[in-house]
Design a protein around this motif. Sequence first.
Motif, PDB file in Angstrom:
ATOM      1  N   TYR A 100     -15.204   1.506   8.815  1.00  0.00           N
ATOM      2  CA  TYR A 100     -15.794   1.798   7.516  1.00  0.00           C
ATOM      3  C   TYR A 100     -14.735   1.933   6.424  1.00  0.00           C
ATOM      4  CZ  TYR A 100     -18.576   4.312   4.048  1.00  0.00           C
ATOM      5  OH  TYR A 100     -19.197   4.701   2.898  1.00  0.00           O
ATOM      6  N   GLU A 101     -13.618   2.615   6.745  1.00  0.00           N
ATOM      7  CA  GLU A 101     -12.597   2.857   5.710  1.00  0.00           C
ATOM      8  C   GLU A 101     -12.027   1.533   5.208  1.00  0.00           C
ATOM      9  OE1 GLU A 101     -12.767   4.633   8.427  1.00  0.00           O
ATOM     10  OE2 GLU A 101     -12.948   6.711   7.764  1.00  0.00           O
ATOM     11  N   SER A 102     -11.800   0.612   6.145  1.00  0.00           N
ATOM     12  CA  SER A 102     -11.270  -0.689   5.737  1.00  0.00           C
ATOM     13  C   SER A 102     -12.223  -1.390   4.800  1.00  0.00           C
ATOM     14  CB  SER A 102     -11.027  -1.569   6.964  1.00  0.00           C
ATOM     15  OG  SER A 102     -10.113  -0.959   7.807  1.00  0.00           O
ATOM     16  N   LYS A 103     -13.511  -1.240   5.102  1.00  0.00           N
ATOM     17  CA  LYS A 103     -14.518  -1.866   4.246  1.00  0.00           C
ATOM     18  C   LYS A 103     -14.435  -1.289   2.831  1.00  0.00           C
ATOM     19  CE  LYS A 103     -19.287  -1.752   3.237  1.00  0.00           C
ATOM     20  NZ  LYS A 103     -20.476  -0.959   3.437  1.00  0.00           N
ATOM     21  N   LEU A 104     -14.283   0.046   2.756  1.00  0.00           N
ATOM     22  CA  LEU A 104     -14.190   0.666   1.434  1.00  0.00           C
ATOM     23  C   LEU A 104     -12.974   0.147   0.673  1.00  0.00           C
ATOM     24  CD1 LEU A 104     -15.124   4.390   2.126  1.00  0.00           C
ATOM     25  CD2 LEU A 104     -16.516   2.596   1.114  1.00  0.00           C
ATOM     26  N   LEU A 105     -11.876   0.007   1.391  1.00  0.00           N
ATOM     27  CA  LEU A 105     -10.657  -0.487   0.749  1.00  0.00           C
ATOM     28  C   LEU A 105     -10.872  -1.888   0.188  1.00  0.00           C
ATOM     29  CD1 LEU A 105      -8.059   0.796   3.364  1.00  0.00           C
ATOM     30  CD2 LEU A 105      -8.219   1.527   0.987  1.00  0.00           C
ATOM     31  N   ILE A 106     -11.474  -2.737   1.017  1.00  0.00           N
ATOM     32  CA  ILE A 106     -11.711  -4.110   0.576  1.00  0.00           C
ATOM     33  C   ILE A 106     -12.666  -4.127  -0.617  1.00  0.00           C
ATOM     34  CG2 ILE A 106     -12.773  -6.319   1.243  1.00  0.00           C
ATOM     35  CD1 ILE A 106     -10.112  -6.042   2.485  1.00  0.00           C
ATOM     36  N   GLU A 107     -13.649  -3.258  -0.555  1.00  0.00           N
ATOM     37  CA  GLU A 107     -14.608  -3.168  -1.648  1.00  0.00           C
ATOM     38  C   GLU A 107     -13.892  -2.855  -2.958  1.00  0.00           C
ATOM     39  OE1 GLU A 107     -19.007  -1.812  -0.281  1.00  0.00           O
ATOM     40  OE2 GLU A 107     -17.701  -0.264  -1.049  1.00  0.00           O
ATOM     41  N   GLU A 108     -12.916  -1.978  -2.852  1.00  0.00           N
ATOM     42  CA  GLU A 108     -12.154  -1.596  -4.041  1.00  0.00           C
ATOM     43  C   GLU A 108     -11.387  -2.794  -4.602  1.00  0.00           C
ATOM     44  OE1 GLU A 108     -12.298   1.149  -6.568  1.00  0.00           O
ATOM     45  OE2 GLU A 108     -13.079   1.567  -4.562  1.00  0.00           O
ATOM     46  N   VAL A 109     -10.820  -3.583  -3.680  1.00  0.00           N
ATOM     47  CA  VAL A 109     -10.096  -4.784  -4.117  1.00  0.00           C
ATOM     48  C   VAL A 109     -11.057  -5.747  -4.814  1.00  0.00           C
ATOM     49  CG1 VAL A 109      -8.668  -6.721  -3.390  1.00  0.00           C
ATOM     50  CG2 VAL A 109      -8.481  -4.551  -2.197  1.00  0.00           C
ATOM     51  N   VAL A 110     -12.244  -5.894  -4.231  1.00  0.00           N
ATOM     52  CA  VAL A 110     -13.235  -6.801  -4.812  1.00  0.00           C
ATOM     53  C   VAL A 110     -13.594  -6.334  -6.223  1.00  0.00           C
ATOM     54  CG1 VAL A 110     -15.618  -7.580  -4.645  1.00  0.00           C
ATOM     55  CG2 VAL A 110     -14.197  -7.499  -2.601  1.00  0.00           C
ATOM     56  N   LYS A 111     -13.742  -5.021  -6.374  1.00  0.00           N
ATOM     57  CA  LYS A 111     -14.153  -4.469  -7.662  1.00  0.00           C
ATOM     58  C   LYS A 111     -13.117  -4.768  -8.744  1.00  0.00           C
ATOM     59  CE  LYS A 111     -16.341  -0.420  -6.975  1.00  0.00           C
ATOM     60  NZ  LYS A 111     -16.203   1.032  -6.815  1.00  0.00           N
ATOM     61  N   HIS A 112     -11.843  -4.676  -8.371  1.00  0.00           N
ATOM     62  CA  HIS A 112     -10.802  -4.825  -9.376  1.00  0.00           C
ATOM     63  C   HIS A 112     -10.200  -6.229  -9.439  1.00  0.00           C
ATOM     64  CE1 HIS A 112     -11.012  -0.490  -8.922  1.00  0.00           C
ATOM     65  NE2 HIS A 112     -10.575  -0.436 -10.163  1.00  0.00           N
ATOM     66  N   GLY A 113     -10.457  -7.011  -8.423  1.00  0.00           N
ATOM     67  CA  GLY A 113      -9.831  -8.332  -8.390  1.00  0.00           C
ATOM     68  C   GLY A 113      -8.429  -8.243  -7.823  1.00  0.00           C
ATOM     69  N   VAL A 147      -2.367  -0.588   5.300  1.00  0.00           N
ATOM     70  CA  VAL A 147      -1.219  -1.321   5.845  1.00  0.00           C
ATOM     71  C   VAL A 147      -1.685  -2.350   6.870  1.00  0.00           C
ATOM     72  CG1 VAL A 147       0.888  -1.081   7.203  1.00  0.00           C
ATOM     73  CG2 VAL A 147       0.394   0.532   5.369  1.00  0.00           C
ATOM     74  N   LYS A 148      -2.667  -1.934   7.649  1.00  0.00           N
ATOM     75  CA  LYS A 148      -3.201  -2.836   8.669  1.00  0.00           C
ATOM     76  C   LYS A 148      -3.822  -4.076   8.017  1.00  0.00           C
ATOM     77  CE  LYS A 148      -5.312  -1.338  12.874  1.00  0.00           C
ATOM     78  NZ  LYS A 148      -6.469  -0.527  13.289  1.00  0.00           N
ATOM     79  N   LEU A 149      -4.540  -3.853   6.913  1.00  0.00           N
ATOM     80  CA  LEU A 149      -5.177  -4.981   6.218  1.00  0.00           C
ATOM     81  C   LEU A 149      -4.126  -5.989   5.754  1.00  0.00           C
ATOM     82  CD1 LEU A 149      -7.934  -3.265   4.054  1.00  0.00           C
ATOM     83  CD2 LEU A 149      -8.267  -4.832   5.959  1.00  0.00           C
ATOM     84  N   VAL A 150      -2.990  -5.464   5.283  1.00  0.00           N
ATOM     85  CA  VAL A 150      -1.913  -6.368   4.864  1.00  0.00           C
ATOM     86  C   VAL A 150      -1.326  -7.060   6.083  1.00  0.00           C
ATOM     87  CG1 VAL A 150       0.363  -6.513   3.817  1.00  0.00           C
ATOM     88  CG2 VAL A 150      -1.383  -5.024   2.828  1.00  0.00           C
ATOM     89  N   PHE A 151      -1.113  -6.260   7.123  1.00  0.00           N
ATOM     90  CA  PHE A 151      -0.507  -6.792   8.340  1.00  0.00           C
ATOM     91  C   PHE A 151      -1.365  -7.901   8.943  1.00  0.00           C
ATOM     92  CE2 PHE A 151       0.034  -6.475  12.983  1.00  0.00           C
ATOM     93  CZ  PHE A 151       1.356  -6.905  13.037  1.00  0.00           C
TER      94      PHE A 151
END
Lengths: 515, 343
Positions: A100-113, A147-151
């Motif tokens: 879930y946390e990863s999803k929230l992080l990605i959501e934030e990226v989507v929101k801001h571009g 960090v994992k998402l980047v990795f």
Amino acid sequence: MTELRNLCVKILKEFFGDVPSQIGSELSWGPKTLPLIKSALKLPLAKVKEGLVVLISNGVAKFEAIKEGLAVQYILLPERVLTLSRIPRYLATIENKLGYESKLLIEEVVKHGTISISQMIIKVAARCQAENPEEEVKVSKLYDDAVKLVFKEYLIRMPAVEDCSGNVPIFANTEENFKLPELNAKNIRAVVKGESSAKLPDHNVVWRLNHRRFDQDLRDEVMISAITKRFDAYAGKLMEILLKLMYERTSPWQSVSNPIPITLIKDTLVKARVKNYLYANIQQYLKVMENDSSRFLSTSIEGPNNITVNVKHAVESITHTLLDHIVAHRFGDKPRRIFRIIRSKKYCEQEQIQKIAMVPDKEAKKYTYKLLEENFIQLTQLSRPAATSGPGINKVFYLFHVNLDAVVQMVIHQCYQALGNAMSRRDHERSENARLIEKKNRIDSFAKSLKEQGQSENEIKEMLEDLMTPPEKTLLENVNSVFEKLSLAEEQLDDTLFILQLFQHFQRDAIKNES
Amino acid sequence: MSKRKASISVEELTNGDESPTIIKQEPVTPVKQEPFAKAPIVGLNEDAEKVLNLLQSHGTAGVSDDVIAKCYPELGPQDRVAIINKLVAAGKVGIFNQKGVLVYKAKDPAEGTQIKGSNVEEKTVFTIVKEAGNKGIWIRDIRLKSNLIQTQLNKVLKSLEGKKMIKAVNSVAAGKKKLYMLYDLEPDRSITGGAWYSDQDFESEFVDILNQQCLRFLVMKKEQLADKIYDYGPLEAQTLVSATAQEVLKFISELGISKVNLAEEDIKVILETLFYDGKIEKTLLADGTYSYRAVEMLLPPPGFVKMPCGVCPVIRKCSSVGLVKPKTCEYLTDWLKKESEIF
């Protein structure tokens, strides 16, 4: 390309609002400079600039210098616009795979571009805090996830600006797309807790979504589910392992993987402590999958103990099945038979078709010509020169064949059309029932305010009961089901589109390699 | 050379018995029938047919009475005489005197049907038709070969037809094209169309039913094994759910849905249609034949066709303006109104 244009404008409008969609509509005719956009739209310059920033930061448009750096033109990226509607699927996959946390992080990226990692964490932490005020936010967990998402390459680093003195900023040319900047979990935690407001060291290293990585995940999903459907869950599991092993030694978008030793597959199973039916029959499973007409796997030329994954073949087989389904649904079972015959025989005469298809003469002709009319098959004329066939006899052969690239391109356009249709129908329904929807919203907000005032649920319900008449209620229900149906259709259309785009991708690659 | 006789008597036969046999005796085995022999001979009893078959298998070499006696010891001299005379009377057999021994030879049935009084034209046309065998010959080709003019040829053909020497057959490939062949020939499969045609009409329903039943058989085989599939290895399981064309044929024959006798080739054709339907897969076996098994398609029906636009007949005319547009689309309206969840 009208379908694509219309669709892009609709998607932009839905995601970013009026101004960006108007800009997008202007740019869809071709690259334009800022003054040109401004004069075409008759909008204040500030608004146009704002809109362009939105488009560019979300990666759906780009800019480049022309006339030796004297002017800048803006270019719309239609394929990127289409990926916007795929984002819900991206989010679902991420939640499935990383939590879930990863999803929230990605959501934030989507929101801001584009966003820096520390900002991303801070925003998500704030959101979690708001959602669940009692619990303390685990910043370290968010940090690890980011960090994992980047990795795992779900996020890609935007190049740093080297020089912005001219008209166009010059970006640093680095290969380090996935290099983490200096990060400090402690500092981030301090900001989250409001103890510090210092600028974090990575504020100018921003990241965006790596669409290719997400598409790779979706592709894997499609391949695994195809194998599971054709064989069984064990075979699906095996495919999953094979793909994982493939990425360890091959770049993910190659059409054929490097050889994977069978022993390695076994080791993976042992490590995962899987000692079941699959483990016992791994050789046989590989054999069965290899012999299948879908050709997902093949024995490597390096020896029988190595397996290669034929991603291109797999995508082709899946695309074939997809087109078969479309032909069957649109024209019927027998036309599908004819379509498949022509495809597998490459070039085929009318007589041959009806002989193999076992369809009466007239019917076979009817179906074949229907397919021809709808551009699913093509016709080639081969005429024998009169000199060789004797005077007066001019023999012409009519050969049917399937130009797969053209058919895929056509179906893609129809998908665009259908997607656009679904969206405009939804808009239409919304404006038709605007009054009703507004009323519903008003009632909802009224109920919310009542609740905040401390009224009990039952009281609120009673009070609101009479605000809407029964016919209004049924109408609202209908409208809601229409919305649901249409958005579901849009989602499913995107599945179809995705497979067809995959096919095109590998086809394009093949052409590139040849030249 | 040998001299033809009209008939024989018992005395002659017994005389022949006493004289030394010169004809080389060959072991007589049932020989495959020639195409001519396929036509059933009307008005002959079983014994006569036996003898005729024997004679036909020897062709022009001829058969002496000894050989017949050896092959069919159950027939006495009287029976033999009766049979031979009957055959001679029917014009199926000729009697020859070969170096003092009576030899019987089967006559070409076509020759047998030659009726006295045929003129040269009739004979020419007859030979042309005969040459075409059971594939038949088109009237234009007869005209080209015989150099007869159309009206005359029509007359000749009519007369031959009247004498029941030739017949006209309609081909399935071209319905109006008449093909001529000898009266007692069975038309070739390519003309009748085999099992799939009755009176030149393609039996579409029959093919469809066979198609369904073949699939049902293969699916049934798969389902029967579904519970215990994991008792076997995947490769073994795949072999177990597969069936050869012969097995499918057996199932279909036992079902009794077909009035005609189907050959293995026929079933293969049906299985091929299933293969092109994408419902079965075939595997090449070591002996060059295929085994077939039911398979699932790689994908469920895609989202595109679950929406009316995917199957829309007028999608090419669809746009945001004009008569066909999504806002007023009837197909979309109907689909959206539908209560049932189609996803």
